[in-house]
Design a protein around this motif. Structure first.
Motif, PDB file in Angstrom:
ATOM      1  N   ILE A 111     -15.607   8.944   5.657  1.00 10.99           N
ATOM      2  CA  ILE A 111     -14.713   9.905   5.023  1.00 10.99           C
ATOM      3  C   ILE A 111     -15.350  11.297   5.074  1.00 10.99           C
ATOM      4  O   ILE A 111     -16.555  11.435   5.259  1.00 10.99           O
ATOM      5  N   VAL A 112     -14.499  12.307   4.920  1.00  7.81           N
ATOM      6  CA  VAL A 112     -14.940  13.643   4.565  1.00  7.81           C
ATOM      7  C   VAL A 112     -14.386  13.910   3.179  1.00  7.81           C
ATOM      8  O   VAL A 112     -13.192  13.707   2.927  1.00  7.81           O
ATOM      9  N   THR A 113     -15.227  14.325   2.263  1.00  2.00           N
ATOM     10  CA  THR A 113     -14.802  14.545   0.888  1.00  2.00           C
ATOM     11  C   THR A 113     -14.111  15.899   0.748  1.00  2.00           C
ATOM     12  O   THR A 113     -14.245  16.768   1.617  1.00  2.00           O
ATOM     13  N   PRO A 114     -13.376  16.102  -0.340  1.00  2.00           N
ATOM     14  CA  PRO A 114     -12.734  17.404  -0.545  1.00  2.00           C
ATOM     15  C   PRO A 114     -13.716  18.566  -0.613  1.00  2.00           C
ATOM     16  O   PRO A 114     -13.332  19.710  -0.335  1.00  2.00           O
ATOM     17  N   GLN A 162     -13.294   7.142  -5.243  1.00  2.00           N
ATOM     18  CA  GLN A 162     -13.869   8.136  -4.353  1.00  2.00           C
ATOM     19  C   GLN A 162     -12.731   8.941  -3.752  1.00  2.00           C
ATOM     20  O   GLN A 162     -11.771   8.376  -3.223  1.00  2.00           O
ATOM     21  N   LYS A 163     -12.828  10.263  -3.804  1.00  3.06           N
ATOM     22  CA  LYS A 163     -11.812  11.107  -3.194  1.00  3.06           C
ATOM     23  C   LYS A 163     -12.188  11.421  -1.754  1.00  3.06           C
ATOM     24  O   LYS A 163     -13.372  11.451  -1.392  1.00  3.06           O
ATOM     25  N   ALA A 164     -11.176  11.680  -0.945  1.00  2.00           N
ATOM     26  CA  ALA A 164     -11.399  11.993   0.463  1.00  2.00           C
ATOM     27  C   ALA A 164     -10.304  12.922   0.955  1.00  2.00           C
ATOM     28  O   ALA A 164      -9.167  12.879   0.474  1.00  2.00           O
ATOM     29  N   LEU A 223      -4.616   8.345  -1.242  1.00  5.08           N
ATOM     30  CA  LEU A 223      -3.445   8.490  -2.096  1.00  5.08           C
ATOM     31  C   LEU A 223      -3.099   9.959  -2.281  1.00  5.08           C
ATOM     32  O   LEU A 223      -3.894  10.845  -1.946  1.00  5.08           O
ATOM     33  N   GLU A 224      -1.936  10.205  -2.855  1.00  3.93           N
ATOM     34  CA  GLU A 224      -1.516  11.585  -3.043  1.00  3.93           C
ATOM     35  C   GLU A 224      -2.425  12.342  -4.005  1.00  3.93           C
ATOM     36  O   GLU A 224      -2.511  13.573  -3.950  1.00  3.93           O
ATOM     37  N   ASN A 225      -3.159  11.605  -4.871  1.00  5.13           N
ATOM     38  CA  ASN A 225      -4.106  12.265  -5.763  1.00  5.13           C
ATOM     39  C   ASN A 225      -5.485  12.439  -5.135  1.00  5.13           C
ATOM     40  O   ASN A 225      -6.418  12.899  -5.788  1.00  5.13           O
ATOM     41  N   GLY A 226      -5.617  12.060  -3.853  1.00  5.79           N
ATOM     42  CA  GLY A 226      -6.866  12.250  -3.133  1.00  5.79           C
ATOM     43  C   GLY A 226      -7.808  11.075  -3.193  1.00  5.79           C
ATOM     44  O   GLY A 226      -8.786  11.018  -2.426  1.00  5.79           O
ATOM     45  N   PHE A 227      -7.567  10.089  -4.064  1.00  2.00           N
ATOM     46  CA  PHE A 227      -8.443   8.926  -4.154  1.00  2.00           C
ATOM     47  C   PHE A 227      -8.118   7.922  -3.043  1.00  2.00           C
ATOM     48  O   PHE A 227      -7.019   7.918  -2.488  1.00  2.00           O
ATOM     49  N   GLY A 274       0.809  -1.209   0.000  1.00  2.00           N
ATOM     50  CA  GLY A 274       0.000   0.000   0.000  1.00  2.00           C
ATOM     51  C   GLY A 274       0.842   1.257   0.000  1.00  2.00           C
ATOM     52  O   GLY A 274       2.024   1.248   0.365  1.00  2.00           O
ATOM     53  N   ARG A 275       0.212   2.348  -0.435  1.00  2.00           N
ATOM     54  CA  ARG A 275       0.849   3.656  -0.423  1.00  2.00           C
ATOM     55  C   ARG A 275      -0.199   4.685  -0.035  1.00  2.00           C
ATOM     56  O   ARG A 275      -1.398   4.413  -0.060  1.00  2.00           O
ATOM     57  N   GLY A 276       0.252   5.881   0.296  1.00  2.00           N
ATOM     58  CA  GLY A 276      -0.701   6.931   0.608  1.00  2.00           C
ATOM     59  C   GLY A 276      -0.089   8.049   1.407  1.00  2.00           C
ATOM     60  O   GLY A 276       1.118   8.065   1.678  1.00  2.00           O
ATOM     61  N   VAL A 277      -0.948   8.987   1.781  1.00  2.67           N
ATOM     62  CA  VAL A 277      -0.528  10.090   2.643  1.00  2.67           C
ATOM     63  C   VAL A 277      -1.317  10.110   3.935  1.00  2.67           C
ATOM     64  O   VAL A 277      -0.966  10.831   4.870  1.00  2.67           O
ATOM     65  N   ALA A 278      -2.392   9.325   4.005  1.00  4.45           N
ATOM     66  CA  ALA A 278      -3.172   9.186   5.231  1.00  4.45           C
ATOM     67  C   ALA A 278      -3.675   7.755   5.295  1.00  4.45           C
ATOM     68  O   ALA A 278      -3.877   7.109   4.259  1.00  4.45           O
ATOM     69  N   VAL A 279      -3.880   7.238   6.503  1.00  8.61           N
ATOM     70  CA  VAL A 279      -4.196   5.822   6.654  1.00  8.61           C
ATOM     71  C   VAL A 279      -5.246   5.614   7.732  1.00  8.61           C
ATOM     72  O   VAL A 279      -5.334   6.383   8.694  1.00  8.61           O
ATOM     73  N   ALA A 280      -6.073   4.582   7.557  1.00  3.04           N
ATOM     74  CA  ALA A 280      -6.989   4.070   8.585  1.00  3.04           C
ATOM     75  C   ALA A 280      -6.944   2.555   8.491  1.00  3.04           C
ATOM     76  O   ALA A 280      -6.544   1.998   7.456  1.00  3.04           O
ATOM     77  N   VAL A 281      -7.349   1.860   9.563  1.00  2.00           N
ATOM     78  CA  VAL A 281      -7.142   0.420   9.651  1.00  2.00           C
ATOM     79  C   VAL A 281      -8.445  -0.289   9.989  1.00  2.00           C
ATOM     80  O   VAL A 281      -9.146   0.093  10.932  1.00  2.00           O
TER      81      VAL A 281
END
Length: 866
Positions: free
Chosen positions: A523-526, A508-510, A490-494, A473-480
């Motif tokens: 989630i909270v969307t952009p 879905q972007k968040a 992800l860095e593109n918001g998806f 996995g990759r990303g800038v924010a995580v939940a488990v």
């Protein structure tokens, strides 16, 4: 198909009679054990798991999950013909075409075809029977099937891994460590519980129980038209009849606690206080029910070809749990069996809330909120840590300072400091997780701690904070999720979800992400909408909050969310009852000091809950008196943890000496090696975890060598010349080999004797490999590239030039630019960040990301300071 228990057996609340009818030499013995209970709904298959969960397939193919509290079925998605419970509450199913699927926590994954039955147990073992009668075992680590001997059309698996089978000719077999054994009698379906308490459906529709001690089958009264069977952990049967009604001998209780009168029994300790003869005539019982004193080995040994590995594919969205109303008589007697939890935290926190949500303004403000499985609510306000008090109806101060926050199942906070360091609270005080920096952190309901670093890599941290492991996995924010599988932004918001079979992007972007103790994804969307994942539709549904704009979300027990609004106000949909008597005492003994040691990083937030790292590292000069003046030192930090230096002069045109850094003396010391004894000219080298030195030399001969205990072995590939070498954290050796203008990458696994070509890319200049075979290269045009699984892709996409590259064992990527400056890869913004004051002739990096620089030929070597 039925999952037996791995827990202690409870006495089934039935009376058992071991009474052989006089004169009925070929008759089955009978159990006079009372009534059967009618369960609501109709089914075509049934399964009961070791933790007291029951599953069924309805007559229209809908998979069902039993709700013991409401005594009714809840629907899941898809359409199937057979079902079995399995480990971690993830059932397996077979559809009408014979395809077998596993639920991964979100959807059904296809695993194979031409399957007629599937069986699993709480140990995670899975077996299938195929249409040709062959039996196959699931190999989780390989994600493939392995053929095992034997033939079957129905299977059951007990807690100890014994496999029970009904053959295509209705014979009964049991497989243990010694092989297959034959049991007397015939069967249509079979199920297995603890202590070899096995139940079967006879081809004529009767239900019989196996008693291992006396090697006999005993018939149960009251059912003569059974089709499918399951057993509870203590061996009590649930059956599906020919008219699709569902009957059970015992209920499954809501509570997992053991009553005093429910003490576990040993093997075969059921008793029959008032046994009496049944009036069934002897000639109605078939001769194949005669008991056997010693089961015989089965001679059936079909071919054992390996089953072809099947690819996972999405069938349907995650199962929903829409309740089906109970419409059947459940009987008068309270014959109840209590489920056994598969983890210590099985409680109301994992049960999803029902009804609509109502948010309450806490009249307090915060930047972020995090909630533990026990209901502990922590928050961050301007870097200060807060803890919610139900008694005081407000947040209380909690010592320390963090910019990211998570809460363990037992209510202890974890977090990331403003310097990017990771800390955990032990229940007494803060403790740093050494060697880890993070951009975000999250904790699942099962206690799994997952971080994402500045490069976007995910790591699972040991619960004691003493170790960490890279994960997919990759990303800038995580939940488990409650089973430990991560969701990320992800860095593109998806969004991205990573399960057992890999990672899948979600359309879905968040901007904020949280998962409740029950597995509900929020989630909270952009564009500032609060949304909840609907597992039935596979889509996110908007949950509106009157007069407030949500910015961040947290989720706690039963999936109840808390929201931080745009104005900082904290809104709660549920206040979680918990014992707060020790909260102030814990806070009083907790230290404010959270500076920590090791790598430091300035961090700032971005729009999608990540960090952008910039580096200002201070360096200390290392004593290199053992090296000759005027020589450069080529550094290499081995998998054995030692820091090596090889001195050379005249641009590596002459032979040199090997040194190893002595941490106690704080200086490099000479190291005796076969290369040194030969005055070898080493152009590139690296070290494996056992101390093997892999080197590419140009004298006394050109070649790729491995030195072990001062003895050397050359590795050759016909027609190719070595150009570089690197050892991955798992000790796989990577080598650049060339002929003419083609420079290829080759690799050798630790357990292989020779090298194989990695890919057809033929323009390599330098290579370094991180955890999980994360391969990074510099090509012959000096562009940095990363292996994506199918190709070497530029990093960043617009291109970055470098002359060397190093990846630490914890996955941090560094390069030396054409200007000799050191840069660090930042996956959050997909660029390389300059590390100030880091110009060097060559460099390497320790496991925790600590830089070592060889600055010039004085020689000067520097190490990043704590």
């Amino acid at each position: 198909m039925k999952v037996p228990s791995h827990c202690s057996a409870f006495a089934v609340l039935v009376a058992v009679a071991l009474l052989v009818m006089p004169g009925a030499g070929h008759a089955a013995n009978l159990l006079d054990d009372g009534v059967w209970f009618s369960l609501p709904g109709q089914g075509q298959d049934i399964s009961v798991t070791s933790i007291g969960e029951a599953y069924a397939i309805s007559t229209d193919g809908t998979p069902l999950r039993w709700d013991p509290r409401e005594e009714s079925w809840r629907t899941m998605s898809g359409s199937f013909a057979r079902i079995t419970g399995a480990a971690e509450r993830r059932p397996w199913v077979i559809d009408g075409d014979g395809d077998v699927y596993r639920y991964n926590g979100l959807w059904w994954e296809r695993k194979d075809s031409d399957v007629v039955d599937v069986a699993g147990n709480a140990l995670g073992q899975i077996y299938i029977a195929k249409a040709d009668g062959s039996i196959h075992r699931w190999l989780e680590l390989r994600h493939s099937w392995e053929r095992v001997e034997g033939v079957a059309k129905r299977l059951a698996l007990d807690p100890d891994g014994r496999l029970w089978a009904v053959t295509p000719t209705n014979e009964i077999r049991m497989r243990d460590d010694e092989g297959w054994h034959a049991l007397p009698g015939r069967a249509r379906d079979i199920a297995a519980g603890v202590n070899q308490r096995v139940a079967k459906v006879h081809p004529d529709g009767r239900v019989l129980l196996w008693r291992q001690r006396v090697q006999q089958w005993f018939a149960l009264r009251g059912v003569t038209e059974a089709m499918e069977i399951a057993v509870t952990r203590s061996g009590a049967p649930w059956v599906v009849l020919q008219d699709n009604r569902i009957l059970a001998k015992v209920r499954i209780a809501v509570s997992s606690e053991i009553e005093q009168d429910d003490e576990p029994t040993g093997a075969e300790e059921l008793s029959a206080p008032d046994a009496k003869a049944d009036d069934i005539k002897a000639d109605e019982i078939r001769a194949d029910e005669i008991s056997s004193n010693s089961p015989k080995a089965d001679d059936a040994t079909p071919p054992t070809n390996q089953a072809e590995q099947s690819r996972a594919e999405q069938l349907a969205p995650p199962p929903s749990e829409t309740e089906i109303a109970s419409n059947g008589d459940t009987g008068q007697d309270d014959r109840t069996e209590r489920p056994v939890s598969d983890d210590s935290a099985s409680d109301q926190a994992s049960r999803t809330y029902s009804g609509s949500l109502s948010f309450t303004d806490t009249r307090d403000v915060a930047d972020r909120v995090a909630i533990g499985r026990d209901g502990s609510v922590f928050a961050i306000r301007g870097g200060d840590i807060l803890r919610w008090s139900n008694d005081r109806r407000r947040f209380n101060d909690f010592p320390g300072s963090l910019v990211r926050l998570a809460v363990s199942p037992d209510g202890n906070p974890w977090g990331v400091s403003a310097l990017g360091r990771v800390f955990r609270h032990t229940g007494r005080d803060w403790q740093q997780v050494i060697g880890q920096t993070a951009a975000d952190i999250a904790i699942g309901a099962n206690g799994d701690v997952v971080t994402v670093n500045a490069q976007g890599r995910l790591y699972r941290i040991d619960s004691n904070g003493m170790g960490f492991t890279p994960i997919d996995g990759r990303g800038v924010a995580v939940a488990v999720m409650p089973d430990g599988s991560p969701w990320t932004i992800l860095e593109n918001g998806f969004l991205q979800y990573c399960g057992e079979t890999g990672c899948q992007n979600v359309s879905q972007k968040a901007s904020s992400l949280a998962i409740g103790s029950d597995g509900t994804v929020w989630i909270v969307t952009p564009d500032d909408f609060l949304r909840r994942y609907n597992s039935d539709t596979g889509e996110f549904e908007t949950v509106r909050i009157a007069a407030r704009t949500p910015k961040r979300v947290a989720a706690g027990p039963q999936g109840y969310p808390w929201v931080v609004a745009e104005d900082g106000s904290v809104l709660s949909s549920q206040f979680f009852e918990r014992d707060e008597s020790d909260d102030l005492r814990i806070a009083a003994r907790t230290s404010e000091e959270m500076d920590g040691t090791g790598e430091t990083t300035s961090v700032t937030s971005n729009e999608v809950e990540g960090f952008t790292f910039t580096k200002n590292i201070r360096f200390e000069t290392i004593n290199t008196d053992a090296a000759p003046s005027g020589a450069d030192i080529k550094l290499s930090i081995g998998n054995d943890g030692d820091v090596y230096g090889y001195s050379y002069s005249s641009g590596q045109g002459q032979s040199g000496d090997m040194f190893v850094y002595d941490e106690r003396r704080k200086r490099f010391e000479s190291e005796s090696t076969g290369f040194g004894n030969q005055n070898a000219n080493i152009q590139d080298y690296d070290i494996a975890s056992n101390g093997d030195i892999w080197a590419y030399t140009t004298s006394p001969s050109v070649g790729l060598f491995r030195e072990r205990n001062n003895s050397q072995q050359e590795f050759t590939i016909s027609g190719l010349t070595p150009e570089g070498v690197s050892v991955a954290p798992n000790d796989t050796v990577y080598a650049i080999l060339y002929t003419g203008g083609d420079y290829w990458l080759y690799y050798k696994d630790p357990n292989r004797n020779g090298f194989a070509r990695f890919d057809d890319f033929n323009s390599l200049y330098d290579v370094s490999v991180g955890p999980g075979d994360d391969v990074w290269i510099v090509d012959r045009n000096l562009y940095v590239r990363q292996w994506t699984g199918s190709e070497f892709e530029k990093r960043p996409r617009q291109g970055q030039k470098a002359v060397s590259i190093r990846v630490s064992r914890n996955g941090v990527v560094f390069i030396r630019s054409v200007d000799n400056d050191i840069y660090r890869w930042n996956a959050t913004n997909k660029s390389f960040d300059l590390i100030n004051n880091s110009r060097a002739e060559n460099f390497d990096v320790e496991e925790d990301g600590r830089l070592w620089l060889s600055v010039d030929n004085t020689p000067i070597v520097k190490r990043a300071r704590d």
